[in-house]
Design a protein around this motif. Sequence first.
Motif, PDB file in Angstrom:
ATOM      1  N   PHE A  45       0.823  -1.205   0.000  1.00  0.00           N
ATOM      2  CA  PHE A  45       0.000   0.000   0.000  1.00  0.00           C
ATOM      3  C   PHE A  45       0.858   1.256   0.000  1.00  0.00           C
ATOM      4  CE2 PHE A  45      -2.691  -3.202   2.007  1.00  0.00           C
ATOM      5  CZ  PHE A  45      -3.869  -3.051   1.285  1.00  0.00           C
ATOM      6  N   ASP A  52      -3.992   4.555   1.040  1.00  0.00           N
ATOM      7  CA  ASP A  52      -4.835   3.374   0.848  1.00  0.00           C
ATOM      8  C   ASP A  52      -4.600   2.376   1.970  1.00  0.00           C
ATOM      9  OD1 ASP A  52      -5.678   4.463  -1.646  1.00  0.00           O
ATOM     10  OD2 ASP A  52      -3.847   3.693  -2.550  1.00  0.00           O
ATOM     11  N   ILE A  54      -5.770  -1.772   3.762  1.00  0.00           N
ATOM     12  CA  ILE A  54      -6.545  -2.993   3.816  1.00  0.00           C
ATOM     13  C   ILE A  54      -7.722  -2.794   4.773  1.00  0.00           C
ATOM     14  CG2 ILE A  54      -5.265  -4.065   5.732  1.00  0.00           C
ATOM     15  CD1 ILE A  54      -5.468  -6.726   4.146  1.00  0.00           C
ATOM     16  N   ALA A  87     -12.035  -3.281  -4.664  1.00  0.00           N
ATOM     17  CA  ALA A  87     -11.733  -2.190  -3.738  1.00  0.00           C
ATOM     18  C   ALA A  87     -12.917  -1.244  -3.565  1.00  0.00           C
ATOM     19  CB  ALA A  87     -10.523  -1.401  -4.234  1.00  0.00           C
ATOM     20  N   GLY A  90      -2.520  -1.947  -3.360  1.00  0.00           N
ATOM     21  CA  GLY A  90      -3.477  -3.014  -3.605  1.00  0.00           C
ATOM     22  C   GLY A  90      -2.914  -4.231  -4.294  1.00  0.00           C
ATOM     23  N   TRP A 111      -9.812  -3.858   0.197  1.00  0.00           N
ATOM     24  CA  TRP A 111      -9.004  -2.686   0.501  1.00  0.00           C
ATOM     25  C   TRP A 111      -9.711  -1.401   0.088  1.00  0.00           C
ATOM     26  CZ3 TRP A 111      -5.910  -0.003  -3.489  1.00  0.00           C
ATOM     27  CH2 TRP A 111      -6.079  -0.538  -4.771  1.00  0.00           C
TER      28      TRP A 111
END
Length: 340
Positions: free
Chosen positions: A96, A100, A102, A127, A162, A213
């Motif tokens: 990541f 961003d 998880i 996502a 991601g 995510w």
Amino acid sequence: AEILEGRQWIMLLSICIAVYNQIELVRENISEIVKYKGDDIEIVVSDDCSTEPIEQMLLDFGDSRIKYFRTAVNKSHDGNILNGLRNCCGDYVFLFRSKDIIIPEKIDEVKEIIKCHPKASYFLFSALDENYKKRMVLEDKAYKQNEEAQNAHDKLLVHPSGQVYKRSFLRLNLYEKYIDTYFPKFNGCDVHQLIRMDLALQGDFVTSSCCAWRYAYTFQAKEASVISTEKKLNIYAPYYQYQRYECEMNFANNEFQGKNKVIFLKQIIKSHGWRIVPLFMLINRSEEYNRHYNSAPISFSPYKELIIFMRRTLKMLKTMKKKSNICLGVGTTLFFVPGV
């Protein structure tokens, strides 16, 4: 943690975050991850010589799963990612950027999906955006190693965030050699391309409908990009795109063989033709892009740039043919209007 042969303890998943400053954003995202209470993950933070006290902020969490690694000198975007990957211990690495993250409630599901695909070298999960609305929806599908995975690479999101990599397949010294060669003075933002090309020939690619995510929209961020360039141009300007183009073309030509090489070279030509001409024509006019990347519009003629692109492509292919007798086939779609 998982048990191997009843003796050796191994970790399935490393969550790796490459950061530079943006301390409040990092704090917010770490606060989300630690809501997951299992001891079968690690949270690896690679800090590219931030001026903000990232390490102390992480220590304040008092969580032994958080592991902090600071680069000795500023390594830039790609170097920081490589530093993070080098310090991960999990079988798979979920990578990541700072903005961003998880979704902690999905970690168990992510692990189960990974376990169902032991031949996979790469995973991409669906996502949500920062408002938890669906942003990227993928089907549950496995693409077999080699040509199927190469074709998937050509179509799927390629991004620093991601991406889930099988760690044992990563050839970090190799990627570092190309990054140091082609981007010695600025953020190349290209290592994720090299990694995924390499992994396409080492295992299956798997996409999942599991929204695992949060993928933030660039222009909704309050902060400007931390990525800077030597010339203060937009990172998508042709000056920088040609360096990525040359890096990827030579990586494909030098590291792969036969049909696999030809597939990658054709993909790279098509992709960069689109990025360098019509895509940059749009980006160059975008106030949002220029604000985010602290750049200004430049003088740009798409017709002149298309000619430059074709000439540079022919020159590279001519050099490659001399070195490795490469043949893309008669009538290869080189002279095209990108995006049409």
